[in-house]
Design a protein around this motif. Structure first.
Motif, mmCIF file in Angstrom:
data_model
loop_
_atom_site.group_PDB
_atom_site.id
_atom_site.type_symbol
_atom_site.label_atom_id
_atom_site.label_comp_id
_atom_site.label_asym_id
_atom_site.label_seq_id
_atom_site.Cartn_x
_atom_site.Cartn_y
_atom_site.Cartn_z
ATOM 1 N N CYS A 1 0.955 -1.109 -0.040
ATOM 2 C CA CYS A 1 -0.148 0.041 0.013
ATOM 3 C C CYS A 1 0.944 1.506 0.114
ATOM 4 O O CYS A 1 0.668 2.366 -0.685
ATOM 5 C CB CYS A 1 -0.918 -0.062 1.373
ATOM 6 S SG CYS A 1 -1.997 -1.225 1.663
ATOM 7 N N CYS B 1 2.214 3.395 -2.991
ATOM 8 C CA CYS B 1 1.535 4.497 -3.425
ATOM 9 C C CYS B 1 1.187 5.636 -2.608
ATOM 10 O O CYS B 1 1.265 6.468 -2.989
ATOM 11 C CB CYS B 1 0.206 3.752 -4.362
ATOM 12 S SG CYS B 1 0.487 3.010 -5.762
ATOM 13 N N HIS B 2 0.860 5.077 -1.328
ATOM 14 C CA HIS B 2 0.634 6.133 -0.230
ATOM 15 C C HIS B 2 1.649 6.201 0.314
ATOM 16 O O HIS B 2 1.549 6.040 1.568
ATOM 17 C CB HIS B 2 -0.804 5.595 0.582
ATOM 18 C CG HIS B 2 -1.902 5.402 -0.281
ATOM 19 N ND1 HIS B 2 -2.751 6.306 -0.556
ATOM 20 C CD2 HIS B 2 -2.418 4.253 -0.766
ATOM 21 C CE1 HIS B 2 -4.014 5.655 -1.069
ATOM 22 N NE2 HIS B 2 -3.649 4.456 -1.194
ATOM 23 N N GLY C 1 -12.643 7.381 -2.862
ATOM 24 C CA GLY C 1 -12.252 7.175 -4.308
ATOM 25 C C GLY C 1 -12.616 8.597 -5.077
ATOM 26 O O GLY C 1 -13.574 9.132 -4.362
ATOM 27 N N TRP C 2 -12.113 8.830 -6.080
ATOM 28 C CA TRP C 2 -12.243 10.024 -6.876
ATOM 29 C C TRP C 2 -13.719 10.278 -7.399
ATOM 30 O O TRP C 2 -14.018 11.395 -7.868
ATOM 31 C CB TRP C 2 -11.014 10.423 -7.888
ATOM 32 C CG TRP C 2 -9.935 10.658 -7.511
ATOM 33 C CD1 TRP C 2 -8.804 9.540 -7.179
ATOM 34 C CD2 TRP C 2 -9.278 11.702 -6.861
ATOM 35 N NE1 TRP C 2 -7.678 10.226 -6.660
ATOM 36 C CE2 TRP C 2 -8.121 11.415 -6.553
ATOM 37 C CE3 TRP C 2 -9.985 13.059 -6.693
ATOM 38 C CZ2 TRP C 2 -7.125 12.749 -6.173
ATOM 39 C CZ3 TRP C 2 -8.855 14.011 -6.367
ATOM 40 C CH2 TRP C 2 -7.822 13.934 -6.069
HETATM 41 C C1 HEC Z 1 -1.277 1.589 -7.386
HETATM 42 C C2 HEC Z 1 -1.200 2.590 -6.372
HETATM 43 C C3 HEC Z 1 -2.173 2.438 -5.007
HETATM 44 C C4 HEC Z 1 -1.803 1.160 -4.205
HETATM 45 C C5 HEC Z 1 -0.742 -0.007 -4.316
HETATM 46 C C6 HEC Z 1 -2.932 1.480 -3.395
HETATM 47 N N1 HEC Z 1 -3.585 2.273 -3.390
HETATM 48 FE FE1 HEC Z 1 -4.970 3.195 -2.240
HETATM 49 N N2 HEC Z 1 -5.609 4.537 -3.658
HETATM 50 C C7 HEC Z 1 -5.215 4.382 -4.917
HETATM 51 C C8 HEC Z 1 -6.076 5.465 -5.601
HETATM 52 C C9 HEC Z 1 -5.347 5.835 -7.116
HETATM 53 C C10 HEC Z 1 -6.855 5.643 -4.861
HETATM 54 C C11 HEC Z 1 -8.270 6.510 -5.594
HETATM 55 C C12 HEC Z 1 -9.284 5.166 -6.135
HETATM 56 C C13 HEC Z 1 -10.303 5.618 -6.898
HETATM 57 O O1 HEC Z 1 -10.450 6.779 -6.891
HETATM 58 O O2 HEC Z 1 -10.911 4.715 -7.409
HETATM 59 C C14 HEC Z 1 -6.626 5.070 -3.782
HETATM 60 C C15 HEC Z 1 -7.587 5.313 -2.788
HETATM 61 C C16 HEC Z 1 -7.598 4.821 -1.448
HETATM 62 C C17 HEC Z 1 -8.477 5.109 -0.205
HETATM 63 C C18 HEC Z 1 -9.603 6.047 -0.175
HETATM 64 C C19 HEC Z 1 -9.112 7.370 -0.006
HETATM 65 C C20 HEC Z 1 -10.109 8.574 0.063
HETATM 66 O O3 HEC Z 1 -9.834 9.472 0.427
HETATM 67 O O4 HEC Z 1 -10.735 8.271 -1.159
HETATM 68 C C21 HEC Z 1 -7.661 4.328 0.886
HETATM 69 C C22 HEC Z 1 -8.509 4.474 2.152
HETATM 70 C C23 HEC Z 1 -6.853 3.493 0.270
HETATM 71 N N3 HEC Z 1 -6.609 3.773 -0.844
HETATM 72 C C24 HEC Z 1 -5.978 2.477 1.025
HETATM 73 C C25 HEC Z 1 -5.206 1.452 0.358
HETATM 74 C C26 HEC Z 1 -4.543 0.404 0.983
HETATM 75 C C27 HEC Z 1 -5.085 -0.091 2.436
HETATM 76 C C28 HEC Z 1 -3.931 -0.148 0.073
HETATM 77 C C29 HEC Z 1 -2.985 -1.558 0.421
HETATM 78 C C30 HEC Z 1 -3.987 -2.790 0.485
HETATM 79 C C31 HEC Z 1 -3.733 0.656 -0.967
HETATM 80 N N4 HEC Z 1 -4.463 1.711 -0.960
HETATM 81 C C32 HEC Z 1 -2.848 0.600 -2.061
HETATM 82 C C33 HEC Z 1 -3.722 4.201 -5.209
HETATM 83 C C34 HEC Z 1 -3.033 2.824 -4.612
#
Ligand code: HEC
Ligand code: HEC
Length: 424
Positions: A68, A71-72, A227-228
């Motif tokens: 996770c 990216c974050h 999500g966005w």
């Molecule tokens: C490839 C890059 C990537 C990885 C790896 C990733 N994320 Fe994300 N995350 C994103 C993106 C892009 C969005 C926005 C998604 C959308 O708009 O559908 C997001 C959205 C989120 C959000 C919502 C935030 C909001 O304010 O809307 C959460 C919570 C989150 N991710 C948690 C996680 C967790 C927990 C993991 C690991 C299991 C993870 N992410 C792995 C790219 C990533």
């Protein structure tokens, strides 16, 4: 990554700025122990199955990143891709073709599904590469300042499973920061509905539409908030969706590997158990993510003047200053609703009830700490804006008036407004 005193942990481990790493108050010792386990499932790289690392095996077969935090980073925001280079993996590309599934979700490409995966485990083809190029366009502000905006354009390259559908629709998205998401998970539905005005019955030019999305546990549609495009209903489902879509980790919520029926090498790869992450471990990750406190940001000068300008320009009609959550005022600056943002920001891809021009108002809290935490100031769903001013100048559709008012401000007023937003 050292945990100082576990029993009284106040921040998540990490060497950098802590604005997105503070923990909420009142966590019990048991919760802190669980949260620590959750953090390791979130922060450490997952590996290909079979492996001796049983708790973290099952990566892929197709994936975007191994953890996770890839990216974050520091629980922060993804970086915008750089012109000429392959996009950073913190930008992911959603895909679909015309129509809707029975549950209202977008229909995936027959071969590539609903998300593009530039990476794969050994012995499996990745799906291909993504290339980004920018062109520039100018906006001229009152007083003559010229601001250049970068217009992104994407191309798929080296597609390994043949061509994509003729009518493919794409939606590039970068990772938002995660500070305070636990509060957004708890905002009551009544509060969200209070601001919804889909048909603009008060005729202020701002509609505000609720996205109703499929809730796997409730087995019905409920209000989307993450999500966005507000395309995920709960933090738990968002996290499980990320494990599945981004890392290729199955769970009880999303039991299928993300291989389409036309990707036989992907389908026949070994898995890391069924499911690859247990409910217990998923709960630990969810506890950890939902325990990140609101971002901590310091105020810049002219905050009060800037706040006035923010209201004058009607930014608050979408960037609603606050919600009440468990008796606390939560100043996220979002209404969690969808708005038509005009053609220039449109992805042209529907996501449940969100159409191709609509985006969820993103929370503005935390923007002021982004530079320190993530080393950049890029904003918007695809990271195209290089700073707050560019982000405002991309506003259109329902926000066109706000943008025009921004362009007409004096330099001093603009600076106050930008300082205000950079203090959130
Ligand atoms: C490839 C890059 C990537 C990885 C790896 C990733 N994320 Fe994300 N995350 C994103 C993106 C892009 C969005 C926005 C998604 C959308 O708009 O559908 C997001 C959205 C989120 C959000 C919502 C935030 C909001 O304010 O809307 C959460 C919570 C989150 N991710 C948690 C996680 C967790 C927990 C993991 C690991 C299991 C993870 N992410 C792995 C790219 C990533
Ligand atoms: C009609 C609703 C609406 C109004 C009015 C509006 N915004 Fe937004 N704002 C949005 C939406 C929706 C996005 C996300 C657009 C995207 O990512 O493509 C956004 C994005 C932003 C971002 C980038 C946030 C991020 O996380 O990337 C900033 C900064 C911002 N707005 C500031 C403002 C300011 C300042 C004003 C007033 C001048 C304003 N907005 C007026 C809806 C609105």
């Amino acid at each position: 990554m050292a945990w100082t005193n576990l029993a009284s942990a106040k921040t998540l481990p990490g060497r950098y700025h802590k604005a997105y790493s503070q923990l909420v108050d009142g966590l019990s010792k048991k919760q802190i122990a669980e949260l620590k386990a959750g953090f390791s499932l979130y922060a450490k790289g997952w590996v290909t199955a079979p492996s001796s690392t049983k708790v973290r095996d099952g990566l892929g077969p197709h994936f975007n990143a191994v953890s996770c935090v890839s990216c974050h980073q520091h629980n922060g925001r993804g970086r915008a891709p750089i012109q000429g280079l392959k996009p950073d993996f913190s930008l992911l590309m959603r895909l679909s073709v015309q129509g809707q599934n029975k549950d209202g979700s977008p229909v995936g490409d027959p071969v590539y599904g609903t998300q593009f995966h530039p990476r794969a485990t050994l012995g499996v083809e990745n799906e291909g590469d993504l290339e980004l190029t920018y062109t520039e366009k100018n906006e001229v502000l009152a007083g003559g300042k010229v601001v250049s905006l970068q217009v992104p354009s994407y191309k798929f390259k080296n597609l390994k499973y043949g061509s994509m559908s003729q009518d493919i629709m794409i939606s590039p998205r970068v990772a938002p920061h995660l500070a305070g998401v636990g509060y957004l998970d708890k905002v009551s539905e009544e509060q969200i509905l209070e601001y919804a005005d889909e048909l603009d019955s008060n005729r202020d030019g701002i509609s505000g539409k609720v996205n109703y999305v499929w809730n796997v546990l409730a087995q019905k549609k409920t209000i989307g908030r993450f999500g966005w495009k507000a395309n995920q209903p709960t933090l738990l489902q968002q996290n499980a969706g990320a494990f599945n879509g981004d890392l290729g980790i199955t769970s009880s919520l999303f039991p299928n590997q993300n291989c389409s029926s036309l990707q036989s090498d992907c389908l026949s790869a070994l898995d890391g158990g069924a499911p690859e992450i247990s409910d217990k471990h998923l709960d630990f990750v969810n506890l950890m993510v939902s325990s990140i406190d609101r971002p901590k940001v310091k105020r810049l000068k002219n905050y009060e003047e800037g706040k006035k300008v923010f209201f004058q320009l009607k930014c608050q009609q979408c960037h609603r200053p606050s919600f009440q959550v468990e008796g606390k005022e939560v100043k996220a600056y979002t209404d969690l609703l969808l708005h038509d943002m005009g053609a220039a920001l449109a992805d042209g891809r529907a996501d449940f009830l969100a159409n191709g021009r609509e985006w969820k108002t993103p929370p503005l809290w935390g923007i002021g700490a982004q530079k320190e935490v993530n080393g950049h100031t890029y904003l918007l769903h695809d990271g195209r804006a290089r700073n707050v001013e560019e982000a405002i100048l991309w506003h259109g559709g329902e926000a066109e008036k706000s943008k025009q008012m921004y362009k007409a401000l004096s330099e001093e007023e603009r600076e106050s407004l930008l300082n205000f937003v950079n203090s959130l």
